[in-house]
Design an enzyme around this catalytic site. Structure first.
Site, PDB file in Angstrom:
ATOM      1  N   SER A  54     -51.657 -31.546   4.446  1.00 51.03           N
ATOM      2  CA  SER A  54     -50.219 -31.326   4.543  1.00 51.03           C
ATOM      3  C   SER A  54     -49.490 -31.986   3.356  1.00 51.03           C
ATOM      4  O   SER A  54     -49.818 -31.709   2.208  1.00 51.03           O
ATOM      5  CB  SER A  54     -49.716 -31.838   5.897  1.00 51.03           C
ATOM      6  OG  SER A  54     -48.413 -31.394   6.173  1.00 51.03           O
TER       7      SER A  54
ATOM      8  N   ASP B 175     -50.382 -20.244   8.171  1.00 49.44           N
ATOM      9  CA  ASP B 175     -49.914 -21.626   8.245  1.00 49.44           C
ATOM     10  C   ASP B 175     -48.401 -21.603   8.090  1.00 49.44           C
ATOM     11  O   ASP B 175     -47.865 -21.081   7.112  1.00 49.44           O
ATOM     12  CB  ASP B 175     -50.564 -22.431   7.117  1.00 49.44           C
ATOM     13  CG  ASP B 175     -50.168 -23.902   7.086  1.00 49.44           C
ATOM     14  OD1 ASP B 175     -49.173 -24.274   7.737  1.00 49.44           O
ATOM     15  OD2 ASP B 175     -50.841 -24.672   6.378  1.00 49.44           O
TER      16      ASP B 175
ATOM     17  N   HIS C  92     -52.266 -25.223  10.895  1.00 50.19           N
ATOM     18  CA  HIS C  92     -51.917 -25.994   9.707  1.00 50.19           C
ATOM     19  C   HIS C  92     -52.886 -27.153   9.550  1.00 50.19           C
ATOM     20  O   HIS C  92     -53.063 -27.957  10.476  1.00 50.19           O
ATOM     21  CB  HIS C  92     -50.485 -26.518   9.870  1.00 50.19           C
ATOM     22  CG  HIS C  92     -50.084 -27.551   8.867  1.00 50.19           C
ATOM     23  ND1 HIS C  92     -50.060 -27.304   7.514  1.00 50.19           N
ATOM     24  CD2 HIS C  92     -49.665 -28.842   9.029  1.00 50.19           C
ATOM     25  CE1 HIS C  92     -49.651 -28.384   6.881  1.00 50.19           C
ATOM     26  NE2 HIS C  92     -49.416 -29.331   7.767  1.00 50.19           N
TER      27      HIS C  92
END
Length: 527
Positions: A207, A425, A454
């Site tokens: 991320s 995502d 994700h």
């Protein structure tokens, strides 16, 4: 974007070599300057980890000035020193997510490929057990907050005032607030590399951690041994546009989730069509505006519970069960518990760091008219999360620290790195991975085709995880394909089956439990 499972297919996939690895294996271990000791965490203790607090400069322009401390852990390699690959730093994202316990991650790399590294978990500056830890208003995420959608000027002013108040309260953190940019954390990574006695380091970022890795590889390309980036931030959009980009992607994913609930109507009794489930959600949200469940769970809390389903397939069953319990039986406590699990009451450390980093990394609009127009326009196409996301980031409109200019990411001098993303995502849309692939010409991209999760690598998808294992073992990457697309296509993480038992890896590699993943990464929130 902030923060918060099932196993997939077990077919072993081979990976073609793009070219000879760009960096030789790391040299034999050298003595670390860190004084390691026992860990307080049970998870780390069971993994045989060592822990320490290390001192780094608050302001790298004045290295002999004030110092702060980073909490660090290490799970050492278990291969012979002749096969040692060096240190592997891990960052779970956020910004603001604690990473101290992520030194356990190596055991989840298939085929024992993780055993050749010293896995280093750390809480970034201001986070978790690092000292000092940022906090601005611990009660900011209490229950029954004002409705997100500013349907009148009074609601809009209420939220603008709340957001500006949070930004003002963050001043209590003093000088640390002026040194929370991504570039500060990159310099902390360099300090850790030096203290660990490593000429190069490897890095695994999830991320926001992918952006941290991009900036590190731009500024220190010769220091990169291996790098895996999962759920890639588009560096050209940090951070205002990046958050707007999430909203339509969240809308698509929540509709996929409503369809999944409808598919399992025999379990949840919320409707046999996705539109019926969606209608129940918005009807319930409207009801909660005036009558919060248990006096606690209002429309915002309901939205935040469901946001986790737009991020991950992990937890789909828990959310559907909690919503069903309230709609069908009037039991609101499971919704309360899910919200509190994502937003611990009396705790705002992760959000404070998130705000401190994103608000000071790059300029944000200071004219509220721009925010209003952009978010109402987006809301008409994507009503589910647009205003919730806007208010989450609204402290940046009046942040007390002058923002910097983001680093121009350039991977032209970086070695081959491995990028991971699922097609749908929502937190870091797939276009970001394509952009990073372009900026890093030696990189390759592994795509979980049509998946909605994700940053879900090392969670049992054999096609993805074995590609990671081969890369970490030898530097092997999939063949880079022509054009703007992925280089290796895999099945995505499976949508859960509420009637099935939890599957296990077929090749003997441990599969992280949903509970452990939630502990390490969180579920939900804004990554």
């Amino acid at each position: 974007m902030k923060k918060l499972v099932s196993a997939a297919v077990a077919t072993i996939m081979t990976v073609a070599v793009l070219a000879a690895p760009s960096a030789a294996a790391a040299p034999a271990p050298v003595r670390s300057a860190i004084q390691w000791g026992p860990c307080a965490s049970r998870t780390l203790t069971q993994a045989g980890a060592q822990c320490a607090m290390v001192s780094v400069p608050l302001d790298y322009r004045h290295p002999d000035g004030a110092r702060i401390k980073l909490a660090v852990s290490r799970v050492k390699h278990t291969v012979p020193d002749s096969k040692y690959q060096g240190v592997m730093l891990v960052n779970p994202g956020g910004p603001g997510s604690p990473g101290l316990e992520l030194s356990v991650l190596g055991q989840y790399v298939p085929n024992g490929a993780g055993a050749a590294y010293d896995w280093i978990g750390f809480d970034p500056r201001g986070v978790g057990s690092s000292v000092p830890a940022l906090t601005c208003d611990p009660d900011y995420f209490g229950f029954d907050r004002p409705y997100y959608v500013p349907i009148g000027p009074r609601l809009e002013w209420t939220w603008r005032t709340r957001a500006a108040g949070y930004a003002h309260d963050c001043k209590r953190n003093g000088e640390l607030l002026h040194h929370m940019r991504t570039t500060d954390s990159v310099q902390d990574m360099e300090s850790l590399r030096t203290l660990l006695g490593a000429n190069q380091l490897s890095y695994y970022g999830f991320s926001y951690g992918t952006y941290l890795g991009q900036v590190y590889a731009t500024l220190h390309p010769d220091r990169v041994h291996r790098m895996v980036l999962d759920g890639n931030v588009d560096p050209k959009d940090v951070w205002y546009q990046a958050n707007l980009n999430q909203d339509p992607a969240m809308e698509r994913n929540i509709e996929i989730y409503f369809d999944w609930i409808a598919k399992h109507d025999a379990v949840y009794h919320l409707g046999t069509r996705g539109w019926q489930v969606e209608h129940r959600f918005y009807a319930t949200q409207e009801k909660l505006i005036h009558h919060p469940a248990g006096g606690l769970v209002g429309p915002d809390e309901l939205t935040e519970v469901f946001v986790a389903a737009a991020y991950y397939v992990f937890g789909w069953e828990d959310i559907a069960e909690a919503f069903s319990a309230y709609v069908n039986h009037g039991d609101w406590k499971p919704l309360r518990d899910l919200y509190a699990g994502v937003n611990p009451q009396g705790e705002d450390n992760s959000y404070a760091v998130y705000s401190a980093t994103q608000c000071s990394d790059a300029p944000w609009p200071t004219n509220w008219h721009r925010w209003r127009l952009d978010n109402w326009w987006t809301f008409f196409h994507a009503p589910f999360e647009t205003w919730g996301n806007a208010w989450y980031n609204a402290p940046c409109a009046s942040w007390p620290v002058r923002p910097g200019e983001p680093v121009r990411v350039d991977g032209s001098k970086a070695p081959g790195i491995l990028l991971i993303s699922e097609t749908f995502d929502a937190a870091t849309p797939f276009a970001g991975s394509l952009e990073v692939r372009t900026l890093f010409p030696k990189s390759t991209l592994v795509e979980g085709v049509d998946g909605t999760t994700h940053a879900g690598s090392l969670f049992g998808d054999a096609c993805v995880d074995n590609a990671i294992a081969d890369y970490l073992a030898t530097g092997a990457q999939p063949d880079r394909q022509r054009g703007r697309g992925s280089d290796k296509k895999c099945a995505p993480l499976r949508q859960p089956d509420p009637t099935a038992l939890t599957p296990r890896s077929a090749n003997g590699t441990p599969v992280m439990s949903p509970q452990l993943r939630k502990q390490l990464f969180g579920m939900g929130g804004h990554p």
